[in-house]
Design a protein around this motif. Sequence first.
Motif, PDB file in Angstrom:
ATOM      1  N   GLU A  14       3.367   5.032   1.354  1.00  0.00           N
ATOM      2  CA  GLU A  14       2.067   5.019   0.896  1.00  0.00           C
ATOM      3  C   GLU A  14       2.317   5.580  -0.761  1.00  0.00           C
ATOM      4  OE1 GLU A  14      -0.811   3.812   1.896  1.00  0.00           O
ATOM      5  OE2 GLU A  14       0.351   2.947   3.621  1.00  0.00           O
ATOM      6  N   GLU A  15       3.086   6.342  -0.931  1.00  0.00           N
ATOM      7  CA  GLU A  15       3.112   7.013  -2.313  1.00  0.00           C
ATOM      8  C   GLU A  15       4.045   5.742  -3.080  1.00  0.00           C
ATOM      9  OE1 GLU A  15       6.677   9.776  -3.969  1.00  0.00           O
ATOM     10  OE2 GLU A  15       5.780  10.442  -2.225  1.00  0.00           O
ATOM     11  N   LYS A  16       4.912   4.917  -2.696  1.00  0.00           N
ATOM     12  CA  LYS A  16       5.467   3.957  -3.437  1.00  0.00           C
ATOM     13  C   LYS A  16       4.241   3.119  -3.707  1.00  0.00           C
ATOM     14  CE  LYS A  16       9.447   4.007  -4.385  1.00  0.00           C
ATOM     15  NZ  LYS A  16       9.973   4.475  -5.517  1.00  0.00           N
ATOM     16  N   LYS A  17       3.391   2.624  -2.869  1.00  0.00           N
ATOM     17  CA  LYS A  17       2.382   1.836  -2.846  1.00  0.00           C
ATOM     18  C   LYS A  17       1.465   2.276  -4.368  1.00  0.00           C
ATOM     19  CE  LYS A  17       1.986   0.008   1.605  1.00  0.00           C
ATOM     20  NZ  LYS A  17       1.232   0.010   2.739  1.00  0.00           N
ATOM     21  N   GLU A  18       1.180   3.560  -4.236  1.00  0.00           N
ATOM     22  CA  GLU A  18       0.273   4.150  -5.360  1.00  0.00           C
ATOM     23  C   GLU A  18       1.259   3.940  -6.730  1.00  0.00           C
ATOM     24  OE1 GLU A  18      -2.948   6.112  -6.985  1.00  0.00           O
ATOM     25  OE2 GLU A  18      -2.602   5.267  -4.866  1.00  0.00           O
ATOM     26  N   THR A  19       2.273   4.305  -6.701  1.00  0.00           N
ATOM     27  CA  THR A  19       3.190   3.933  -7.865  1.00  0.00           C
ATOM     28  C   THR A  19       3.310   2.671  -8.384  1.00  0.00           C
ATOM     29  OG1 THR A  19       4.583   5.880  -7.115  1.00  0.00           O
ATOM     30  CG2 THR A  19       5.394   4.306  -9.078  1.00  0.00           C
ATOM     31  N   LEU A  20       3.402   1.476  -7.430  1.00  0.00           N
ATOM     32  CA  LEU A  20       3.450   0.130  -7.710  1.00  0.00           C
ATOM     33  C   LEU A  20       1.916  -0.169  -8.324  1.00  0.00           C
ATOM     34  CD1 LEU A  20       5.357  -1.188  -4.946  1.00  0.00           C
ATOM     35  CD2 LEU A  20       6.079  -1.266  -7.146  1.00  0.00           C
ATOM     36  N   LYS A  21       1.069   0.354  -8.010  1.00  0.00           N
ATOM     37  CA  LYS A  21      -0.507  -0.117  -8.238  1.00  0.00           C
ATOM     38  C   LYS A  21      -0.626   0.383  -9.456  1.00  0.00           C
ATOM     39  CE  LYS A  21      -3.436   2.561  -7.666  1.00  0.00           C
ATOM     40  NZ  LYS A  21      -4.056   3.676  -8.757  1.00  0.00           N
ATOM     41  N   THR A  22      -0.227   1.492  -9.907  1.00  0.00           N
ATOM     42  CA  THR A  22      -0.319   2.073 -11.195  1.00  0.00           C
ATOM     43  C   THR A  22       0.314   1.409 -12.022  1.00  0.00           C
ATOM     44  OG1 THR A  22      -0.857   4.391 -10.206  1.00  0.00           O
ATOM     45  CG2 THR A  22      -0.253   4.434 -12.473  1.00  0.00           C
ATOM     46  N   ARG A  23       1.480   1.204 -11.922  1.00  0.00           N
ATOM     47  CA  ARG A  23       2.537   0.307 -12.855  1.00  0.00           C
ATOM     48  C   ARG A  23       1.973  -1.064 -13.119  1.00  0.00           C
ATOM     49  NH1 ARG A  23       8.567   1.606 -12.253  1.00  0.00           N
ATOM     50  NH2 ARG A  23       8.538   0.650 -14.544  1.00  0.00           N
ATOM     51  N   PHE A  24       1.681  -1.506 -11.914  1.00  0.00           N
ATOM     52  CA  PHE A  24       0.972  -3.085 -12.269  1.00  0.00           C
ATOM     53  C   PHE A  24      -0.248  -2.955 -13.114  1.00  0.00           C
ATOM     54  CE2 PHE A  24       2.773  -4.620  -7.619  1.00  0.00           C
ATOM     55  CZ  PHE A  24       3.775  -4.883  -8.284  1.00  0.00           C
ATOM     56  N   GLY A  25      -1.019  -1.862 -12.853  1.00  0.00           N
ATOM     57  CA  GLY A  25      -2.411  -1.794 -13.816  1.00  0.00           C
ATOM     58  C   GLY A  25      -1.735  -1.483 -15.215  1.00  0.00           C
ATOM     59  N   GLN A  26      -0.632  -0.823 -15.312  1.00  0.00           N
ATOM     60  CA  GLN A  26      -0.476  -0.783 -16.976  1.00  0.00           C
ATOM     61  C   GLN A  26       0.195  -2.214 -17.275  1.00  0.00           C
ATOM     62  OE1 GLN A  26       2.419   2.444 -16.161  1.00  0.00           O
ATOM     63  NE2 GLN A  26       0.712   3.957 -16.253  1.00  0.00           N
ATOM     64  N   ALA A  27       0.793  -2.963 -16.669  1.00  0.00           N
ATOM     65  CA  ALA A  27       1.603  -4.264 -16.835  1.00  0.00           C
ATOM     66  C   ALA A  27       0.538  -5.223 -17.232  1.00  0.00           C
ATOM     67  CB  ALA A  27       2.588  -4.583 -15.646  1.00  0.00           C
ATOM     68  N   ILE A  28      -0.618  -5.202 -16.324  1.00  0.00           N
ATOM     69  CA  ILE A  28      -1.523  -6.366 -16.601  1.00  0.00           C
ATOM     70  C   ILE A  28      -2.239  -6.194 -17.857  1.00  0.00           C
ATOM     71  CG2 ILE A  28      -3.613  -5.221 -15.583  1.00  0.00           C
ATOM     72  CD1 ILE A  28      -2.390  -8.697 -14.835  1.00  0.00           C
ATOM     73  N   GLU A  29      -2.122  -5.260 -18.641  1.00  0.00           N
ATOM     74  CA  GLU A  29      -2.617  -5.510 -20.116  1.00  0.00           C
ATOM     75  C   GLU A  29      -1.973  -5.974 -21.136  1.00  0.00           C
ATOM     76  OE1 GLU A  29      -3.561  -1.095 -20.979  1.00  0.00           O
ATOM     77  OE2 GLU A  29      -5.031  -1.062 -19.322  1.00  0.00           O
TER      78      GLU A  29
END
Length: 113
Positions: A14-29
């Motif tokens: 779950e912690e890694k999913k949260e990290t991936l979600k955050t980093r994907f959110g930055q990348a989509i920009e």
Amino acid sequence: MPCIQMSTNQTVSEEKKETLKTRFGQAIELIPGKSEKWLMCVFHPTCEMWFQGRQERLAFLEVGIYGQPEKESLNQLTGELMQIVSSELDISKEHIYIKYAMTPCWGWNGKNF
């Protein structure tokens, strides 16, 4: 609304999913006009996956995007997503694949855009 779905044969905490979600959110920009505000992330961990007849550490991402981004933006996004998945899940970039699906119509809130 962009959507990033990730399938992998690796366990993802779950912690890694949260990290991936955050980093994907930055990348989509990297795609002009896209932001984490509208990003949907879907995770499919521990899938049974084979490549070249073998079960190796694999990841397959599907990126849905409303509209038609410039090719250079997509190239940048590909590089960033591969870096994120490789570093967070210890998967070789040679075993990460990304499929893009651009759409001229996206349904949301009872109507199409």
